[in-house]
Scaffold this active site. Structure first.
Site, PDB file in Angstrom:
ATOM      1  N   GLU A 121     -12.402   4.280   5.116  1.00 20.10           N
ATOM      2  CA  GLU A 121     -12.232   3.242   6.136  1.00 20.10           C
ATOM      3  C   GLU A 121     -13.174   3.448   7.321  1.00 20.10           C
ATOM      4  O   GLU A 121     -12.928   2.903   8.395  1.00 20.10           O
ATOM      5  CB  GLU A 121     -10.790   3.249   6.637  1.00 20.10           C
ATOM      6  CG  GLU A 121      -9.760   2.957   5.576  1.00 20.10           C
ATOM      7  CD  GLU A 121      -8.343   3.060   6.113  1.00 20.10           C
ATOM      8  OE1 GLU A 121      -7.636   2.036   6.108  1.00 20.10           O
ATOM      9  OE2 GLU A 121      -7.949   4.157   6.534  1.00 20.10           O
TER      10      GLU A 121
ATOM     11  N   LYS B 165      -4.887   6.189  19.260  1.00 15.45           N
ATOM     12  CA  LYS B 165      -4.756   6.688  17.888  1.00 15.45           C
ATOM     13  C   LYS B 165      -6.095   6.623  17.169  1.00 15.45           C
ATOM     14  O   LYS B 165      -6.448   7.515  16.374  1.00 15.45           O
ATOM     15  CB  LYS B 165      -3.709   5.871  17.141  1.00 15.45           C
ATOM     16  CG  LYS B 165      -3.659   6.110  15.623  1.00 15.45           C
ATOM     17  CD  LYS B 165      -3.210   7.504  15.260  1.00 15.45           C
ATOM     18  CE  LYS B 165      -3.248   7.760  13.754  1.00 15.45           C
ATOM     19  NZ  LYS B 165      -2.375   6.869  12.972  1.00 15.45           N
TER      20      LYS B 165
ATOM     21  N   SER C 146      -6.373  11.557   6.125  1.00 20.31           N
ATOM     22  CA  SER C 146      -6.370  10.624   4.989  1.00 20.31           C
ATOM     23  C   SER C 146      -7.769  10.371   4.445  1.00 20.31           C
ATOM     24  O   SER C 146      -7.948  10.192   3.234  1.00 20.31           O
ATOM     25  CB  SER C 146      -5.717   9.305   5.399  1.00 20.31           C
ATOM     26  OG  SER C 146      -6.407   8.715   6.487  1.00 20.31           O
TER      27      SER C 146
ATOM     28  N   GLY D 263       0.841  -1.188   0.000  1.00 21.21           N
ATOM     29  CA  GLY D 263       0.000   0.000   0.000  1.00 21.21           C
ATOM     30  C   GLY D 263       0.875   1.237   0.000  1.00 21.21           C
ATOM     31  O   GLY D 263       1.177   1.792   1.055  1.00 21.21           O
TER      32      GLY D 263
ATOM     33  N   ASN E 221      -4.743   2.289  10.053  1.00 28.05           N
ATOM     34  CA  ASN E 221      -5.776   2.910  10.875  1.00 28.05           C
ATOM     35  C   ASN E 221      -6.853   1.885  11.220  1.00 28.05           C
ATOM     36  O   ASN E 221      -7.180   1.014  10.412  1.00 28.05           O
ATOM     37  CB  ASN E 221      -6.438   4.071  10.118  1.00 28.05           C
ATOM     38  CG  ASN E 221      -5.511   5.252   9.951  1.00 28.05           C
ATOM     39  OD1 ASN E 221      -4.562   5.425  10.707  1.00 28.05           O
ATOM     40  ND2 ASN E 221      -5.788   6.085   8.959  1.00 28.05           N
TER      41      ASN E 221
END
Length: 314
Positions: free
Chosen positions: A275, A189, A262, A7, A105
């Site tokens: 996501e 996170k 992102s 990725g 993530n």
């Protein structure tokens, strides 16, 4: 060390570039043919803290991986919904000795990875670096960051391997550390992603712009409370005030406040699917499992999916 970055988007590109510049043999694998072609033709190019740099790495399309390019270490950066397919594609370059580090993530990716490799070869962590993409093979990288990681399986050998990876990353300037409490770190996170990603995407703003609004802190507190309640059911103590203060540091325009998360880059800029199901959507699903109301995470997940449909994201 032979390293494969699975990725090579914004964040994967940062890691590929920094690890390559540190003298490692780095391959990149990506599903975006234009990105792969640009990297092979012109190198991985970056505005790196104001300096134009290029890293010469070999890139492969995900469906055209060279089976001879066996990796010592694979670092995973695909989108969460693409992880299973990526692991399938990586099978030719993974041996019994290949280590898999997941820095994606979201929450719970190791459940997919362990279908393909033994748990003693799986390492999980999170990264607080930022990264942006300006086009195929072109990155914009600024600011500082860090990465924390740990072995999934306990044991002296797995711990030693994790600490070897920590040194490898730190030697490349990625500020890595070994964390005994990595699930706490991942959840912490995830709260940044669970607030900044979805909210900046829906509001079409960067993190500093979001932080300047009068309603920013109230929204962040409400979402963090839902993450904290779910985490508590899994034995993780996620302190709400401390976590909110941590998230608010991302609003500083003198550090990373001008960064567009992102998810904003994916959906608003490139009309790609997000996501969200693996960030706020996980809290929605686990909230239902534990009998915990999560209205903010549920609603934000619905809003992002609606935006995906309105923009015909693919």
């Amino acid at each position: 060390m032979k390293i494969t970055i699975a990725g090579v988007g914004a964040m994967g590109g940062r890691y590929a570039l920094m690890l390559s510049r540190a003298g490692n043999d780095v391959d990149g694998i990506d599903g975006w043919a234009d990105n792969v072609n640009a990297i092979n033709e012109h190198g991985l190019q970056a505005n790196f803290d104001g300096e134009q740099v290029v890293a010469k790495i070999k890139a492969y399309e995900q469906t055209k991986i060279d089976p001879s390019a066996v990796a010592d270490l694979v670092i995973l950066f695909p989108k969460s919904m693409q992880l299973d397919g990526m692991m399938q594609s990586l099978k030719p370059v993974i041996t019994d000795h290949t280590k898999i580090l997941c820095l994606m993530n979201g929450i719970g990716h190791e459940e997919i990875i362990e279908k393909y490799v033994t748990r003693d070869n799986i390492f999980i962590g999170n990264t607080m670096w930022t990264a942006g993409m300006e086009g195929p093979g072109k990155l914009k990288l600024f600011g500082s960051g860090s990465v924390a990681l740990r072995n999934v399986e306990d044991g002296e050998a797995a711990t030693a391997a994790a600490k070897k990876i920590v040194k490898l990353l730190s030697d490349a300037g990625l500020n890595a550390e070994y964390s005994d409490n990595i699930l706490y770190t991942i959840y912490k996170k995830a709260t940044v992603n669970g607030t900044m990603n979805g909210l900046c995407t829906i509001l079409d703003c960067n993190m500093s712009e979001f932080g300047s609004t009068s309603t920013a802190e109230d929204m962040v507190v409400a979402i963090v409370k839902e993450f904290s309640a779910v985490a508590a059911k899994e034995g993780i103590d996620l302190n709400v005030p401390d976590t909110v203060d941590y998230i608010k540091t991302t609003w500083d325009p003198n550090t990373i406040g001008h960064h567009y998360p992102s998810m904003h880059q994916d959906l608003i800029t490139n009309h790609r699917l997000t996501e969200i199901d693996y960030i706020n959507g996980v809290i929605d699903r686990r909230g239902k499992k534990y009998g915990i109301p999560t209205p903010y995470c549920t609603f934000l997940t619905q809003l992002v999916h609606a935006k995906e449909q309105l923009l015909h994201a693919k």
